[in-house]
Every structure is written in structure tokens, then in C-alpha cells.
Design a protein around this motif. Structure first.
Motif, PDB file in Angstrom:
ATOM      1  N   GLU A 230      -6.332  -2.473  -5.735  1.00  0.00           N
ATOM      2  CA  GLU A 230      -5.305  -2.520  -4.694  1.00  0.00           C
ATOM      3  C   GLU A 230      -5.860  -3.159  -3.427  1.00  0.00           C
ATOM      4  OE1 GLU A 230      -2.263  -1.546  -5.452  1.00  0.00           O
ATOM      5  OE2 GLU A 230      -2.806  -0.758  -7.400  1.00  0.00           O
ATOM      6  N   THR A 232      -5.584  -1.807  -0.535  1.00  0.00           N
ATOM      7  CA  THR A 232      -5.995  -0.721   0.353  1.00  0.00           C
ATOM      8  C   THR A 232      -7.500  -0.496   0.256  1.00  0.00           C
ATOM      9  OG1 THR A 232      -5.396   0.813  -1.421  1.00  0.00           O
ATOM     10  CG2 THR A 232      -3.792   0.478   0.340  1.00  0.00           C
ATOM     11  N   ASP A 233      -8.062   0.153   1.283  1.00  0.00           N
ATOM     12  CA  ASP A 233      -9.502   0.400   1.353  1.00  0.00           C
ATOM     13  C   ASP A 233      -9.918   1.371   0.251  1.00  0.00           C
ATOM     14  OD1 ASP A 233     -12.116   0.804   2.041  1.00  0.00           O
ATOM     15  OD2 ASP A 233     -11.690   1.928   3.861  1.00  0.00           O
ATOM     16  N   LYS A 236     -11.855   4.845   1.331  1.00  0.00           N
ATOM     17  CA  LYS A 236     -10.990   5.835   1.979  1.00  0.00           C
ATOM     18  C   LYS A 236     -10.080   6.502   0.972  1.00  0.00           C
ATOM     19  CE  LYS A 236      -7.415   6.531   5.484  1.00  0.00           C
ATOM     20  NZ  LYS A 236      -6.587   7.387   4.618  1.00  0.00           N
ATOM     21  N   PHE A 237      -9.394   5.716   0.145  1.00  0.00           N
ATOM     22  CA  PHE A 237      -8.392   6.279  -0.747  1.00  0.00           C
ATOM     23  C   PHE A 237      -9.022   7.052  -1.902  1.00  0.00           C
ATOM     24  CE2 PHE A 237      -5.710   3.496   1.649  1.00  0.00           C
ATOM     25  CZ  PHE A 237      -4.476   4.115   1.630  1.00  0.00           C
ATOM     26  N   ASN A 274      -0.748   5.379  -5.676  1.00  0.00           N
ATOM     27  CA  ASN A 274      -1.718   4.754  -6.589  1.00  0.00           C
ATOM     28  C   ASN A 274      -2.020   5.613  -7.809  1.00  0.00           C
ATOM     29  OD1 ASN A 274      -3.931   6.637  -5.893  1.00  0.00           O
ATOM     30  ND2 ASN A 274      -3.948   5.577  -3.925  1.00  0.00           N
ATOM     31  N   ARG A 296       1.913   0.591  -9.386  1.00  0.00           N
ATOM     32  CA  ARG A 296       0.768  -0.059  -8.756  1.00  0.00           C
ATOM     33  C   ARG A 296      -0.107  -0.720  -9.813  1.00  0.00           C
ATOM     34  NH1 ARG A 296       3.726   2.595  -5.569  1.00  0.00           N
ATOM     35  NH2 ARG A 296       3.021   3.201  -3.472  1.00  0.00           N
ATOM     36  N   SER A 403      -8.686  11.264   7.406  1.00  0.00           N
ATOM     37  CA  SER A 403      -7.338  10.967   7.880  1.00  0.00           C
ATOM     38  C   SER A 403      -7.049  11.817   9.109  1.00  0.00           C
ATOM     39  CB  SER A 403      -6.299  11.269   6.779  1.00  0.00           C
ATOM     40  OG  SER A 403      -4.990  11.138   7.281  1.00  0.00           O
ATOM     41  N   LYS A 630     -13.722  -7.308   1.762  1.00  0.00           N
ATOM     42  CA  LYS A 630     -13.033  -6.207   2.438  1.00  0.00           C
ATOM     43  C   LYS A 630     -14.027  -5.364   3.226  1.00  0.00           C
ATOM     44  CE  LYS A 630      -9.551  -5.840  -1.181  1.00  0.00           C
ATOM     45  NZ  LYS A 630      -9.043  -5.010  -2.268  1.00  0.00           N
TER      46      LYS A 630
END
Length: 636
Positions: A230, A232-233, A236-237, A274, A296, A403, A630
């Protein structure tokens, strides 16, 4: 005995001495906020003790015990001369490290608070087989608050035997760390004396079990970071979902032990995104599935044991889950207030976990109702109210995730009997109707959408004629709308940037002939908005979130501080690095974007070409043919 360090409090601190004890409690109950190698502590209940009880508590080593008692009573300020010597508040805390290197023999401390002398003493010990206590004399230390009439307040750190201090790098940091890191933090906390709006992290779980399981899952699923497809980072996820999965797995294990259950709880994750949380929970033996409006890329990587459905959900009779133990809402946006309702209506035994993020009411964006709380706290209280009206005994906790939105709500049991279900349903229906959007009001589009058949429940035509509770609930389109400055014409964006910058540069009255580089003046964001036509502002709001987003996206030119907009000066270390995290330009680095200041500032760029990260003219521009790497998030 050795006074290692002291630090003065600024000015006439009105929060003392109460602020001192508030700060001490943070260090006692939440040492992990300073010592990042700890997951937390487990503390026994405080109790009042006298000298004799302290002697029994500290064990059989009479010499060390006497040293500790002398250490606690040797320093008395003039204002404390008549205080009693033999009354303390005692508790014991056990350190829970992030990575357990101690085996089953965890480090412990006796904590002795002396409110009369404004001091607290920490006595580390090891508990051997059979309950025998062995004090670690070298690591006994004390924090004391002193007040001299002329000099004001001071915080002192005393160590019983500094030459014998032992550091293991986890529970026992190096001795200088106490003075360089801990004491300044204590002074700041005591001065601010703020009480959090929310509960402490992991307040509903045994921290030691959470710590062990988190390390196991982090090791097990860390490979996901390397294959994350993905945009997205990944760090983090991945680690955030590992932490949420850890929380749920420990919570459910405690529930099984409490209720004597053998089967693992089933679940449905509504708005699963995700799908990693679903994947981990299923992999750890819990039957369940995730549902989301949009598939996803990563879904295909999980394998058939991870059940993910591409469906949209509208709160209705078609979306009940009577055979499911737990409903999960992890950053579930518009669906968040509906999850306690769906759980309550699915079955009397259905429970829920929700982690609110964006602020939504049942049919639209949540509108603030009071200003005494933060918007986040007010929204958490709103979801708590929804939960309670839905019939749940609602518990609040704070997760350890990378977060800013970390507060979760848990509904494990009902606040009414099964025989009162009809009355409870009337309360739910009335409450939801009271939040119905007024006629003509704009309704926020939702991430979720009704496709018709899914997880059918029993029809109840008494609620609404079509079995839907959400008349007026308009789902968001399956295709996600991109809203950023990239959607706007480049000439349009450049024109807005140039107009704002020229006004800022003109505020100093510099015509460009001065030898000093013109840094311009400053304007509030509202003043900047006044420079632009209403049509321009509406286009910005529609396509990229507004003027502030455009300014922040053009951080090469502007910086925003305290609600005011400035021209960025790349010579200033704070301006050029603190809020953009840019690294020094490496020799031979590719410059893929032109320098705005070189092209538009009357005095050009204040940096030499070799020191500027942007291209000075077309000859300095070297477009990259390689994909950009990234940025990694180092929150964990």
C-alpha cells in the motif's frame, strides 16, 4: 549518603507542593513515558506504615534496613522540624520491561512516601524463592521537595550509595540519567500539574501479559513491513495493528478466564481497511472476518484463512451479526457511533470494541456542543453516551499505538436484563431519532454503503418500514476521491503562492536593493485568505482541503507558526529543518525541483547552489529516474 543533584523551580510556582506529588505519581505509575525500555509497572495498593512495619517490609538485613531508615529521616528542613518521623505511605511496584531479559524474576521497588517531609524513597529489591527479600543497597534513591523562604522551591535527588550504583539499562538506568532526564521532567510535570482527560494506557489489562504478547506478535509479523504494497507508511500501520491485535487478544484471554470459556471469541471487523488486524486475529485462532467498501492490494497476500469481504454497510436489519461475539470498529469513521447500536441489536451477548478517530454523528459530521473539553474528549464522551444508551456498561482505555487518537471504548456487558430488551430497544430508537439530521441539512457521505444482502438478521418492521435505521445516511462512493493540491492546475497553485509571497515580502518595505536578504513580514491565515477572491478560496476548499493545506504543502516557500504565515529562511536551522525534517544536501545529490527563491525572490536564494536542496536554474536541475523511497516512521 550523597546529594547527587538539585534543580530550582521557576519563579513563584503556584502548583507546589501538590504538583510535586502529581509528578511523582507519573514517575511511579507510568515510568515508561520517560524510560522507553519499560512497558509499564504493576503496583500494589498503597497502605500507611510505621517504622516497625517498614522494618518488616524491608526484610532481615538489619544493617541495610537501618541505613534506609536513617536515609529517610536524616534531612529535615526548618519548616519540617516538628513533623512525625514514623508515618509513611507504602506500595510495591514491579517493572514490566518491553523486552523481558529477567526471566520470571522481575525487578521490584518498595516506594515510601513521606508527605510531611515532601519526599519519596525508592528501595529496589529482589524477592528470592521462599519470599526472602534482598535489598539492592546501591540503587536506593530519594526525591525531595524543599522550600526556602528566600530561594523558593527546589527538587533534590539523593542516593544512599552512589559509588555502588548498578545499571542494567532497563529498570535501572545509569545514575546521571536520573539528574539529566528524570529531574527536569519531574519539574515540568509539577509546574504544569495537568491531569489527563483520559485514563492511563492499558488500564483494563495486565500490563505484563500485554508486554509479552506484543513482543511475540511484533517478531512474528514484522516481515509485513518489507512486503507492504500500500501507499501508506508500513511501519506505522503494521505495528499499530500489531498493538491493537495484542490488546484484543489479551482482553479476550482475560474474558475467557473470567467466564470459564474454552472456545476463542469470534469477531467481525467493520470497515477493516487493509485487513491486517483481521489477518492477525484469525492467525491467532479467532474465527472472524473483515468487511470494507473497497478491496486493498494487500488482501491477496494474506491467504484463504483471512476472510475479507468487499461490501458496503448501511446500518439496517440487513447488517446484524447475531452469531458473532465481538464487533470491531478500528478507525471506522462514519460507522463509529453505529457500532454499539449494531452490537446491541445483533444479540444480547454481542460485545464491541471501537477506536474512534474522525468525528461523526449518526447522520453527519459531529457538531461540538461545549467548549470546556477538547473536541476529542467531547467526541469520546458522545460515543460513550451512545454506548450507554444502547445498553452497555462502557469502559474506556488508552492504547499504546503510534497515533494521536488512542482512546478506545469497550462494551463487554449490558446494563439491563435480557427480559428488559423491548424497553432497551425503545430507548435506542428514541435516542437515534433525536439525532436525525434536520430537513435540508447536508449529510456527510460515508465510507460504508448498503449493497443489500449480508449477514441477515431478524426483520423488525416496527423500527422503520424498510428495516433501515439510517434514513438519511448517505454512503461514500466506492472510489475514493483524491483531495490534494495535485488535483489543481500547477499554474493556479503557483499563482496563489506567488501572490501571497509577494505580499509578505512587501510588508518590510524592502525594494530589493538592501544588502540584507528580505525575509518579509507575517500575516495570520485569515489575513492571507483576505488577499484571495472568494472563488479561489472555494476552489481550494473543494479540491485540496483549503488555503492552510496549500500553504503547508508549499513548505519550501512558507512556514506556519502560531497561526501566522512567514517566508521561510533556509539559512535558519530551526526554520529549515525543525518542521520539514530536511537533511543537509549531500554532494552530487539529485535536485528534482526548482528553487522558488532563485526564480522569484528579488534577491534570489539566500543559499549557495551547493548548499540548497533545490535547483538554481535549469542547468542545476537533474530530474530523477528512480522511484522515490518512502520515509520510514520511527514511532516504534
Amino acid at each position: 549518603m550523597h546529594k547527587l543533584f538539585d534543580i530550582k523551580f521557576p519563579g513563584d510556582c503556584q502548583t507546589l507542593p501538590e504538583g510535586f506529588w502529581s509528578a511523582v505519581d507519573v514517575w511511579i505509575k507510568k515510568p515508561h513515558v520517560v524510560n522507553k525500555r519499560l512497558c509499564g509497572v504493576k503496583e500494589t495498593e498503597s497502605k500507611d506504615v510505621d517504622r516497625e512495619a517498614v522494618q518488616l517490609l524491608l526484610g532481615d538485613d538489619a544493617e541495610v534496613t537501618q541505613d534506609v531508615l536513617s536515609f529517610m529521616t536524616s534531612r529535615v528542613s526548618p519548616a519540617q522540624t516538628h513533623q512525625q518521623d514514623n508515618l509513611w505511605s507504602s506500595s510495591v511496584r514491579t517493572f514490566i520491561p518491553k523486552v523481558n531479559s529477567y526471566g520470571t524474576n522481575l525487578q521490584k521497588e518498595v516506594i515510601l512516601k513521606d508527605f510531611g517531609r515532601q519526599q519519596v524513597t525508592f528501595v529496589p529489591f529482589e524477592e528470592e524463592t521462599g519470599g526472602q527479600v534482598s535489598l539492592k543497597r546501591g540503587n536506593i534513591y530519594q526525591l525531595q521537595l524543599l522550600h526556602q523562604d528566600c530561594e523558593g522551591w527546589a527538587l533534590e535527588l539523593h542516593v544512599l550509595a552512589s559509588d555502588a550504583w548498578f545499571s542494567d539499562g532497563v529498570a535501572y538506568p545509569k545514575l546521571p540519567w536520573l539528574s539529566s532526564d528524570l529531574l527536569p521532567k519531574l519539574v515540568r510535570w509539577a509546574t504544569e500539574c495537568k491531569s489527563s482527560e483520559f485514563r492511563s494506557t492499558l488500564s483494563l489489562l495486565p500490563v505484563e501479559k500485554y508486554s509479552v504478547m506484543y513482543q511475540q506478535l511484533k517478531e512474528k509479523y514484522k516481515a509485513m513491513v518489507k512486503v507492504w504494497p500500500e501507499v501508506t507508511d508500513p511501519e506505522k500501520f503494521v505495528y499499530e495493528d500489531v498493538a491493537i491485535a495484542t490488546y484484543l487478544l489479551v482482553l479476550w484471554a482475560e474474558e475467557r478466564a473470567e467466564k470459564g470459556l474454552s472456545a476463542r471469541q469470534s469477531f467481525v471487523d467493520l470497515g477493516c481497511g487493509n485487513g491486517l488486524l483481521v489477518h492477525i486475529l484469525a492467525n491467532e485462532g479467532h474465527p472472524g472476518k473483515g468487511i470494507d467498501v473497497r478491496k486493498r492490494k494487500i488482501w491477496d497476500m494474506y491467504g484463504p484463512q483471512t476472510v475479507l469481504e468487499e461490501k458496503a454497510i448501511t446500518p439496517s436489519e440487513s447488517f446484524l451479526f447475531p452469531g458473532t461475539d465481538w464487533l470491531i470498529g478500528n478507525h471506522s469513521d462514519e460507522l463509529t457511533p453505529w457500532i454499539p447500536v449494531i452490537a446491541a441489536r445483533s444479540s444480547y451477548s454481542c460485545r464491541y470494541f471501537v477506536l474512534p478517530c474522525c468525528f461523526f454523528d449518526f447522520y453527519a459530521k459531529y457538531q461540538r456542543r461545549q467548549c470546556k473539553k477538547s473536541q476529542y474528549k467531547e467526541y469520546i464522551d458522545f460515543i460513550t453516551e451512545v454506548s450507554q444508551v444502547s445498553g452497555f456498561n462502557t469502559e474506556e482505555d488508552c492504547l499504546r499505538i503510534p497515533s494521536t487518537k488512542r482512546v478506545c471504548l469497550v462494551g463487554k456487558s449490558r446494563n439491563y436484563q435480557l427480559s428488559d430488551e423491548a424497553e432497551a430497544e425503545q430507548r435506542r430508537a428514541h435516542y437515534i431519532q433525536s439525532h436525525q439530521t434536520a430537513p435540508g441539512a447536508a449529510v456527510q457521505r460515508s465510507e460504508i454503503r448498503n449493497d443489500g444482502d449480508c449477514c441477515h438478521g431478524n426483520k423488525d418492521t416496527d423500527r422503520t418500514p424498510d428495516g433501515s435505521w439510517g434514513a438519511g445516511f448517505q454512503p461514500r462512493d466506492r472510489v475514493e476521491t483524491v483531495r490534494n493540491c495535485a488535483a489543481l492546475p500547477r499554474d493556479f497553485v503557483d499563482g496563489v503562492v506567488l501572490r501571497v509571497a509577494n505580499v509578505l515580502l512587501g510588508l518590510t518595505g524592502d525594494d530589493g536593493t538592501s544588502s540584507d536578504w528580505n525575509q518579509g513580514g507575517s500575516l495570520s491565515v485569515s489575513e492571507v485568505a483576505g488577499l484571495l477572491e472568494q472563488e479561489t478560496l472555494q476552489l481550494l476548499k473543494k479540491e485540496c482541503g483549503g488555503l492552510q493545506t496549500l500553504i503547508k504543502n508549499n513548505h519550501q516557500v512558507f512556514r506556519v507558526e502560531g497561526g501566522r504565515v512567514y517566508i521561510r529562511d533556509w539559512r535558519d536551522r530551526k526554520s529549515s529543518r525543525a518542521d520539514t525534517q530536511r537533511k543537509p544536501v549531500a554532494p552530487g545529490a539529485l535536485k528534482t525541483r526548482p528553487c522558488w527563491f532563485y526564480d522569484h525572490h528579488p534577491q534570489r536564494c539566500p543559499l549557495q547552489a551547493e548548499h540548497c536542496g533545490f535547483a538554481h536554474g535549469p542547468d542545476d536541475l537533474r530530474p530523477s529516474t528512480r522511484p522515490l523511497k518512502k520515509m520510514k516512521n520511527s514511532a516504534f
